[in-house]
Design a protein around this motif. Sequence first.
Motif, PDB file in Angstrom:
ATOM      1  N   GLU A 196      -9.163   5.511  -1.988  1.00 46.44           N
ATOM      2  CA  GLU A 196      -8.808   5.819  -0.596  1.00 46.44           C
ATOM      3  C   GLU A 196      -8.102   4.671   0.122  1.00 46.44           C
ATOM      4  N   ASP A 197      -8.417   3.423  -0.252  1.00 44.90           N
ATOM      5  CA  ASP A 197      -7.886   2.310   0.547  1.00 44.90           C
ATOM      6  C   ASP A 197      -7.002   1.333  -0.226  1.00 44.90           C
ATOM      7  N   LEU A 254     -14.894   3.028  -6.635  1.00 49.14           N
ATOM      8  CA  LEU A 254     -14.239   4.314  -6.403  1.00 49.14           C
ATOM      9  C   LEU A 254     -13.586   4.410  -5.029  1.00 49.14           C
ATOM     10  N   ASP A 255     -14.081   3.648  -4.068  1.00 53.19           N
ATOM     11  CA  ASP A 255     -13.478   3.681  -2.727  1.00 53.19           C
ATOM     12  C   ASP A 255     -12.037   3.160  -2.736  1.00 53.19           C
ATOM     13  N   ARG A 275      -0.897   4.046  -3.179  1.00 47.45           N
ATOM     14  CA  ARG A 275      -1.548   5.277  -3.647  1.00 47.45           C
ATOM     15  C   ARG A 275      -0.454   6.286  -3.958  1.00 47.45           C
TER      16      ARG A 275
END
Length: 164
Positions: free
Chosen positions: A14-15, A10-11, A19
């Motif tokens: 963010e990275d 799931l991280d 995106r």
Amino acid sequence: MARRLRPVGLDFIEDAPIRLTFAARTTAAPEAVYRALAEEVEGWPHWFGAVTLARPTHGGAGREVRLVGGARFQETIMAADPERRYAYRVDETNVPGVRALLEEWRLAPAEPGSGTLVGWTFAADGPAPFRLALAGARPGLGRAFRSAVRALDARLGARRAADQ
């Protein structure tokens, strides 16, 4: 030919190197939107125009999705937080270039009793040509998302009216 993608957590939302995040609002309540996303998977083709087939797999822990044009995805559900979040990772696809892909739908009440704020993040990784193509596809993905949310809202509104 289907290819296995790099498994991500799931991280990755963010990275991820790419995106794409979009937002829209529905008049439907978060619980109705969540149910349509996570529990009524087979209904996706009725409101998301790009989806031709969606069905749960592995007892609901995964999904199989097919899109207009022939793209196919085998996915693992990564988060299913009722009325808040629904996220899935693509494990296998026939889409060229992609190395990793995770999508997340975030739901939040608009104002009390006035609908849902829906956020969609498309997080991906791939070689430079894939990244460039995906960045170029941003406007089209945004239109597809907004159209899908409008269609979902209409569908849920019709359901509410029929229930009354």
